[in-house]
Design a protein around this motif. Sequence first.
Motif, PDB file in Angstrom:
ATOM      1  N   LYS A  58       0.842  -1.201   0.000  1.00  0.00           N
ATOM      2  CA  LYS A  58       0.000   0.000   0.000  1.00  0.00           C
ATOM      3  C   LYS A  58       0.881   1.257   0.000  1.00  0.00           C
ATOM      4  CE  LYS A  58      -3.702   2.287   2.449  1.00  0.00           C
ATOM      5  NZ  LYS A  58      -4.221   2.614   3.747  1.00  0.00           N
ATOM      6  N   LYS A  59       1.884   1.289   0.855  1.00  0.00           N
ATOM      7  CA  LYS A  59       2.777   2.453   0.929  1.00  0.00           C
ATOM      8  C   LYS A  59       3.621   2.575  -0.336  1.00  0.00           C
ATOM      9  CE  LYS A  59       1.144   3.682   4.752  1.00  0.00           C
ATOM     10  NZ  LYS A  59       0.225   4.806   4.772  1.00  0.00           N
ATOM     11  N   HIS A  61       2.704   1.695  -3.304  1.00  0.00           N
ATOM     12  CA  HIS A  61       1.807   2.261  -4.319  1.00  0.00           C
ATOM     13  C   HIS A  61       1.659   3.777  -4.150  1.00  0.00           C
ATOM     14  CE1 HIS A  61      -1.590   2.898  -6.946  1.00  0.00           C
ATOM     15  NE2 HIS A  61      -2.270   3.404  -5.935  1.00  0.00           N
ATOM     16  N   GLU A  62       1.467   4.228  -2.921  1.00  0.00           N
ATOM     17  CA  GLU A  62       1.293   5.666  -2.667  1.00  0.00           C
ATOM     18  C   GLU A  62       2.515   6.460  -3.124  1.00  0.00           C
ATOM     19  OE1 GLU A  62       0.420   6.003   1.508  1.00  0.00           O
ATOM     20  OE2 GLU A  62      -1.488   4.937   1.302  1.00  0.00           O
ATOM     21  N   LYS A  65       2.909   6.241  -7.032  1.00  0.00           N
ATOM     22  CA  LYS A  65       1.915   7.104  -7.688  1.00  0.00           C
ATOM     23  C   LYS A  65       2.337   8.576  -7.607  1.00  0.00           C
ATOM     24  CE  LYS A  65      -2.939   8.344  -7.219  1.00  0.00           C
ATOM     25  NZ  LYS A  65      -4.144   8.204  -6.417  1.00  0.00           N
ATOM     26  N   LYS A  66       2.795   8.985  -6.440  1.00  0.00           N
ATOM     27  CA  LYS A  66       3.241  10.368  -6.254  1.00  0.00           C
ATOM     28  C   LYS A  66       4.414  10.691  -7.190  1.00  0.00           C
ATOM     29  CE  LYS A  66       5.391  11.878  -2.426  1.00  0.00           C
ATOM     30  NZ  LYS A  66       5.592  12.122  -1.001  1.00  0.00           N
ATOM     31  N   ASN A  88      -0.317  -0.787 -10.483  1.00  0.00           N
ATOM     32  CA  ASN A  88       0.806   0.097 -10.794  1.00  0.00           C
ATOM     33  C   ASN A  88       1.234  -0.011 -12.249  1.00  0.00           C
ATOM     34  OD1 ASN A  88       0.982   1.208  -8.222  1.00  0.00           O
ATOM     35  ND2 ASN A  88       2.408  -0.361  -7.505  1.00  0.00           N
TER      36      ASN A  88
END
Length: 171
Positions: A58-59, A61-62, A65-66, A88
């Motif tokens: 989850k982290k 991915h965050e 994405k950023k 992703n």
Amino acid sequence: MKKIVLVGYMGSGKSIIGQLLAEKLHLPFYDLDFLIEKEFQKSIMEIFSDEGEVFFRKKEHEIFKKMIENDESFVLSTGGGTPCYANNHLYLQNHPVYSVYLKASIPVLVGRLKNEIAKRPLLHNLSDEETFDYIAKHLFDRNYYYNQCKFNVATDEKTPEEIVAEIEQLL
């Protein structure tokens, strides 16, 4: 703006190739695992151990994405599983990104990872034979995602400099 994202199995050379490519292109280099470790002040191994793989993904991915959505040009090496989770791989297809799959054979990956097993959360409890089987199965499962990249570069029997030169020609 130029975003180059290196994808591949652990041990495929993403970090080394990324650093060399960024230097050659005069772009900043980022390693996604390092960005995650920096944010949490823990190693990837500790994050897996303390929080579990779901939290880590989850982290990951965050932060991924950023990076993809920001306006900076860069070279980014991803973790081996990055394109396989949280869609992703679609970020690589739906954003102006040069995605490059660094493709290495199973024997080459096993040889490269042999001395790093203690630092690899997914391999650290496996014997040599189990490591080969694990990598073979994992690579089979992940190939779909890896092959979504814009470019594929075979890395077996090539120097890092030869791989960088090949990527430069593709761009």
